[in-house]
Design a protein around this motif. Structure first.
Motif, PDB file in Angstrom:
ATOM      1  N   LEU A 189      21.213 -22.658  46.419  1.00 16.95           N
ATOM      2  CA  LEU A 189      19.998 -21.785  47.003  1.00 16.95           C
ATOM      3  C   LEU A 189      19.388 -21.841  46.916  1.00 16.95           C
ATOM      4  O   LEU A 189      17.839 -22.082  46.726  1.00 16.95           O
ATOM      5  CB  LEU A 189      20.907 -20.719  46.836  1.00 16.95           C
ATOM      6  CG  LEU A 189      22.014 -19.931  47.230  1.00 16.95           C
ATOM      7  CD1 LEU A 189      23.042 -18.876  47.157  1.00 16.95           C
ATOM      8  CD2 LEU A 189      21.484 -19.928  49.218  1.00 16.95           C
ATOM      9  N   ALA A 190      18.777 -22.577  45.465  1.00 17.35           N
ATOM     10  CA  ALA A 190      17.951 -22.446  44.519  1.00 17.35           C
ATOM     11  C   ALA A 190      16.622 -23.484  45.494  1.00 17.35           C
ATOM     12  O   ALA A 190      15.546 -24.116  45.444  1.00 17.35           O
ATOM     13  CB  ALA A 190      17.976 -22.770  43.015  1.00 17.35           C
ATOM     14  N   ALA A 191      18.170 -25.096  45.289  1.00 15.87           N
ATOM     15  CA  ALA A 191      16.998 -25.706  45.720  1.00 15.87           C
ATOM     16  C   ALA A 191      16.389 -25.901  47.137  1.00 15.87           C
ATOM     17  O   ALA A 191      14.802 -25.810  47.624  1.00 15.87           O
ATOM     18  CB  ALA A 191      17.854 -27.154  46.653  1.00 15.87           C
ATOM     19  N   GLY A 192      16.700 -25.016  48.690  1.00 18.54           N
ATOM     20  CA  GLY A 192      16.392 -24.447  49.541  1.00 18.54           C
ATOM     21  C   GLY A 192      15.572 -23.818  49.530  1.00 18.54           C
ATOM     22  O   GLY A 192      14.378 -23.271  50.027  1.00 18.54           O
ATOM     23  N   MET A 193      15.325 -22.500  48.095  1.00 20.00           N
ATOM     24  CA  MET A 193      14.413 -21.564  47.711  1.00 20.00           C
ATOM     25  C   MET A 193      13.022 -22.186  47.770  1.00 20.00           C
ATOM     26  O   MET A 193      11.696 -22.153  47.931  1.00 20.00           O
ATOM     27  CB  MET A 193      14.356 -20.811  47.082  1.00 20.00           C
ATOM     28  CG  MET A 193      15.280 -19.053  47.272  1.00 20.00           C
ATOM     29  SD  MET A 193      15.569 -18.322  46.096  1.00 20.00           S
ATOM     30  CE  MET A 193      16.712 -17.049  47.365  1.00 20.00           C
TER      31      MET A 193
END
Length: 84
Positions: free
Chosen positions: A8-12
């Motif tokens: 999720l953090a990488a996607g954001m």
């Protein structure tokens, strides 16, 4: 759970780079009218629209994308704090 948070953090983070590219495209004439510019616009505009409704432009400067990037950065940090 940490893997989900990392994804999720990488996607954001990737999405914030896309928003930044969209902001930089406004500096170049007709860059948003290209096929890549239209594709990025269709991805980014739904996210920026609520910020543009709340934050009016200051003269010819639109600071709503900067606020949107700030919110996205805080959300990414929140996801990292929750999952890691």
């Amino acid at each position: 759970m940490a893997q989900i948070g990392a994804i999720l953090a990488a996607g954001m983070q990737i999405y914030s780079f896309i928003v930044l590219a969209y902001i930089l495209m406004s500096w170049f004439p007709n860059a948003r009218e290209t096929s890549i510019g239209q594709m990025i616009g269709s991805i980014v505009e739904p996210f920026l629209e609520p910020f543009r409704r709340v934050i009016p432009p200051l003269g010819m400067f639109d600071i709503s994308p900067l606020v949107a990037l700030l919110v996205l950065n805080m959300a990414s940090r929140g996801v990292a704090a929750l999952f890691m």
